[in-house]
Scaffold this motif. Structure first.
Motif, PDB file in Angstrom:
ATOM      1  N   ALA A 224       8.892  20.285  82.644  1.00 35.00           N
ATOM      2  CA  ALA A 224       9.250  18.912  82.312  1.00 35.00           C
ATOM      3  C   ALA A 224       8.089  18.179  81.663  1.00 35.00           C
ATOM      4  N   GLY A 225       8.366  17.574  80.535  1.00 36.64           N
ATOM      5  CA  GLY A 225       7.341  16.835  79.820  1.00 36.64           C
ATOM      6  C   GLY A 225       6.643  17.649  78.759  1.00 36.64           C
ATOM      7  N   ALA A 226       6.771  18.971  78.817  1.00 34.37           N
ATOM      8  CA  ALA A 226       6.113  19.838  77.832  1.00 34.37           C
ATOM      9  C   ALA A 226       6.927  21.114  77.688  1.00 34.37           C
ATOM     10  N   CYS A 227       8.151  20.955  77.189  1.00 32.60           N
ATOM     11  CA  CYS A 227       9.013  22.132  77.081  1.00 32.60           C
ATOM     12  C   CYS A 227       9.756  22.135  75.755  1.00 32.60           C
ATOM     13  N   GLY A 228      10.205  23.304  75.385  1.00 30.58           N
ATOM     14  CA  GLY A 228      10.927  23.468  74.140  1.00 30.58           C
ATOM     15  C   GLY A 228      12.380  23.051  74.275  1.00 30.58           C
ATOM     16  N   SER A 229      13.012  22.843  73.125  1.00 30.18           N
ATOM     17  CA  SER A 229      14.431  22.491  73.093  1.00 30.18           C
ATOM     18  C   SER A 229      15.161  23.432  72.145  1.00 30.18           C
ATOM     19  N   GLU A 230      16.449  23.516  72.321  1.00 29.77           N
ATOM     20  CA  GLU A 230      17.265  24.342  71.434  1.00 29.77           C
ATOM     21  C   GLU A 230      17.520  23.546  70.156  1.00 29.77           C
ATOM     22  N   PHE A 231      16.497  23.466  69.342  1.00 27.04           N
ATOM     23  CA  PHE A 231      16.534  22.609  68.159  1.00 27.04           C
ATOM     24  C   PHE A 231      15.660  23.216  67.059  1.00 27.04           C
ATOM     25  N   GLY A 232      16.115  23.068  65.818  1.00 28.37           N
ATOM     26  CA  GLY A 232      15.279  23.458  64.686  1.00 28.37           C
ATOM     27  C   GLY A 232      15.593  24.856  64.195  1.00 28.37           C
ATOM     28  N   GLU A 233      14.537  25.620  63.959  1.00 26.21           N
ATOM     29  CA  GLU A 233      14.711  26.956  63.399  1.00 26.21           C
ATOM     30  C   GLU A 233      15.519  27.847  64.345  1.00 26.21           C
ATOM     31  N   GLU A 234      16.190  28.820  63.756  1.00 22.25           N
ATOM     32  CA  GLU A 234      17.010  29.720  64.564  1.00 22.25           C
ATOM     33  C   GLU A 234      16.161  30.432  65.613  1.00 22.25           C
ATOM     34  N   GLU A 235      14.919  30.785  65.239  1.00 25.13           N
ATOM     35  CA  GLU A 235      14.047  31.493  66.185  1.00 25.13           C
ATOM     36  C   GLU A 235      13.764  30.629  67.413  1.00 25.13           C
ATOM     37  N   MET A 236      13.547  29.337  67.169  1.00 22.78           N
ATOM     38  CA  MET A 236      13.266  28.434  68.289  1.00 22.78           C
ATOM     39  C   MET A 236      14.508  28.242  69.152  1.00 22.78           C
ATOM     40  N   LYS A 237      15.630  28.113  68.495  1.00 21.51           N
ATOM     41  CA  LYS A 237      16.872  27.932  69.256  1.00 21.51           C
ATOM     42  C   LYS A 237      17.174  29.178  70.095  1.00 21.51           C
ATOM     43  N   ALA A 238      16.914  30.356  69.497  1.00 28.36           N
ATOM     44  CA  ALA A 238      17.177  31.601  70.223  1.00 28.36           C
ATOM     45  C   ALA A 238      16.277  31.711  71.451  1.00 28.36           C
ATOM     46  N   PHE A 239      15.035  31.268  71.303  1.00 32.31           N
ATOM     47  CA  PHE A 239      14.063  31.293  72.415  1.00 32.31           C
ATOM     48  C   PHE A 239      14.612  30.520  73.609  1.00 32.31           C
ATOM     49  N   ILE A 240      14.984  29.290  73.359  1.00 34.43           N
ATOM     50  CA  ILE A 240      15.428  28.428  74.461  1.00 34.43           C
ATOM     51  C   ILE A 240      16.817  28.844  74.957  1.00 34.43           C
ATOM     52  N   ARG A 241      17.632  29.323  74.014  1.00 34.05           N
ATOM     53  CA  ARG A 241      18.970  29.771  74.418  1.00 34.05           C
ATOM     54  C   ARG A 241      18.869  30.917  75.426  1.00 34.05           C
ATOM     55  N   HIS A 242      17.927  31.808  75.208  1.00 32.40           N
ATOM     56  CA  HIS A 242      17.744  32.930  76.139  1.00 32.40           C
ATOM     57  C   HIS A 242      17.336  32.412  77.521  1.00 32.40           C
ATOM     58  N   THR A 243      16.447  31.446  77.541  1.00 31.95           N
ATOM     59  CA  THR A 243      16.042  30.877  78.826  1.00 31.95           C
ATOM     60  C   THR A 243      17.228  30.240  79.537  1.00 31.95           C
ATOM     61  N   LYS A 244      18.040  29.512  78.767  1.00 33.02           N
ATOM     62  CA  LYS A 244      19.206  28.863  79.376  1.00 33.02           C
ATOM     63  C   LYS A 244      20.178  29.898  79.943  1.00 33.02           C
ATOM     64  N   THR A 245      20.353  30.984  79.203  1.00 31.39           N
ATOM     65  CA  THR A 245      21.248  32.048  79.678  1.00 31.39           C
ATOM     66  C   THR A 245      20.743  32.626  80.989  1.00 31.39           C
ATOM     67  N   CYS A 246      19.431  32.861  81.044  1.00 28.26           N
ATOM     68  CA  CYS A 246      18.835  33.403  82.273  1.00 28.26           C
ATOM     69  C   CYS A 246      19.012  32.436  83.437  1.00 28.26           C
ATOM     70  N   ALA A 247      18.766  31.155  83.172  1.00 30.13           N
ATOM     71  CA  ALA A 247      18.842  30.155  84.240  1.00 30.13           C
ATOM     72  C   ALA A 247      20.275  30.012  84.747  1.00 30.13           C
ATOM     73  N   LEU A 248      21.220  30.063  83.813  1.00 32.55           N
ATOM     74  CA  LEU A 248      22.634  29.959  84.205  1.00 32.55           C
ATOM     75  C   LEU A 248      23.023  31.136  85.088  1.00 32.55           C
ATOM     76  N   ALA A 249      22.593  32.328  84.701  1.00 41.48           N
ATOM     77  CA  ALA A 249      22.916  33.518  85.498  1.00 41.48           C
ATOM     78  C   ALA A 249      22.270  33.435  86.878  1.00 41.48           C
ATOM     79  N   LEU A 250      21.052  32.919  86.919  1.00 46.76           N
ATOM     80  CA  LEU A 250      20.370  32.789  88.215  1.00 46.76           C
ATOM     81  C   LEU A 250      21.146  31.829  89.119  1.00 46.76           C
ATOM     82  N   ARG A 251      21.572  30.711  88.545  1.00 48.15           N
ATOM     83  CA  ARG A 251      22.312  29.727  89.342  1.00 48.15           C
ATOM     84  C   ARG A 251      23.625  30.324  89.862  1.00 48.15           C
ATOM     85  N   GLU A 252      24.340  31.011  88.980  1.00 48.60           N
ATOM     86  CA  GLU A 252      25.621  31.599  89.387  1.00 48.60           C
ATOM     87  C   GLU A 252      25.435  32.604  90.512  1.00 48.60           C
ATOM     88  N   HIS A 253      24.380  33.374  90.422  1.00 46.01           N
ATOM     89  CA  HIS A 253      24.204  34.425  91.427  1.00 46.01           C
ATOM     90  C   HIS A 253      23.551  33.904  92.698  1.00 46.01           C
TER      91      HIS A 253
END
Lengths: 86, 240
Positions: free
Chosen positions: B100-129
């Motif tokens: 918080a306060g110093a983190c990336g967002s799913e915004f801008g170049e595809e590479e940056m979006k893919a980076f954060i998207r992967h983190t979100k996918t991991c976090a979602l799976a962790l929450r579900e499990h």
């Protein structure tokens, strides 16, 4: 001796090589440059990793600079204590 | 590691491996590990780490250690029956992104979006499990990347975003568990806590300075009749 700003680039390139080179893939080696010498600092898991790190670094540093390998080889033993987590 | 793991079954009920099962990401390294963990006498539960992906051999690495009896979790969970209690472990490698306060967002170049998207996918799976194991008496979140910056103290601030993500910590806090275990941050700190108060332990070997650490998790009250309890042993082998 390199100018200070170029020295910083060299530190970055050595660390990059240590991470990316298949002989090492080491991401934790600390690199410092002082008085024309490149110091490798930190811990590795084997003598083989220690010597490979030096080999990779030597291929990067410019002629006239020396590599000082101060990496420590560590092995880990079993713990003697346990922590209670409620 | 085999020598250090000898006798583990007399000291722990479960062995957790928090990723980086290999240094170079090679199948042959994983094969050696598989031989070392075979027959330890305790369930072994692992997540993969970034080193295990380096040579794109992660599927073969997973298979060979699973063949040795290790449970590998990647957005998955397992329930073990240990001394009359159900121990649930939700595991995912996780990824970076920062805190918080110093983190990336799913915004801008595809590479940056893919980076954060992967983190979100991991976090979602962790929450579900974590939800899937919510009825277990003992619940553990196992990741390679850090869910909290409190266990990164000692690392350079500039690389926190490559060491973990608040999204993992948020997932843990939304569901809750007794312990979150991670590796990856070799210059960090063993003891930490999520924003929501969940205990976090960074078990990277250079941090714990042992082959593994022992945690007695979800201890019964002293008044409760109990069979002898033994801890979980945790470590993250190599990497960074």
């Amino acid at each position: 001796m390199l100018a200070p700003d170029l020295t910083k680039h060299l530190v970055a390139h050595i660390r990059e090589a240590l991470a990316e080179d298949d002989r090492t893939n080491l991401l934790d080696v600390q690199v410092r440059i002082a008085a024309g010498r490149v110091f490798l600092l930190g811990q590795v898991g084997s003598n083989s990793q220690r010597s490979s790190a030096e080999e990779v670094a030597r291929e990067i540093v410019p002629l006239g600079m020396t590599v000082v390998n101060e990496l420590c080889v560590v092995t880990y033993s079993e713990p003697t204590d346990q922590e209670r987590i409620p | 590691m085999r020598a250090q793991w000898e006798g583990l079954s007399e000291r722990a009920d479960v062995l957790l491996l928090a990723g980086d099962l290999t240094q170079h990401g090679l199948y042959d390294e994983a094969r050696v590990l598989a031989e070392e963990v075979a027959g330890l006498g305790v369930p072994v539960v692992a997540v993969l780490g970034n080193h295990d992906y380096h040579k794109c051999e992660e599927d073969r690495i997973r298979r060979v250690i699973e063949d040795a009896g290790v449970t590998v979790l990647e957005g998955e969970s397992i329930v073990l029956y240990v001394r009359g209690r159900r121990v649930g472990i939700a595991g995912v490698k996780g990824f970076g992104g920062g805190f918080a306060g110093a983190c990336g967002s799913e915004f801008g170049e595809e590479e940056m979006k893919a980076f954060i998207r992967h983190t979100k996918t991991c976090a979602l799976a962790l929450r579900e499990h974590l939800r899937a194991i919510a009825d277990c008496e003992v619940r553990i979140a196992l990741t390679h990347y850090a869910p909290s910056k409190t266990t990164l103290v000692g690392e350079r601030l500039e690389i926190y975003a490559f060491l973990g993500s608040y999204l993992l910590g948020e997932a843990i806090d939304q569901v809750g568990c007794h312990l979150a275990v991670h590796g990856h941050a070799h210059l960090g700190t063993e003891h930490g806590v999520t924003s929501g108060g969940v205990t976090v332990r960074n078990v990277a070997q250079p941090v714990i300075r042992h082959a593994y650490n022992l945690y007695l998790v979800g201890s019964r009250d002293a008044a409760e009749p109990a069979s002898p309890e033994m801890p979980v042993a945790s470590s993250a082998q190599t990497g960074g």
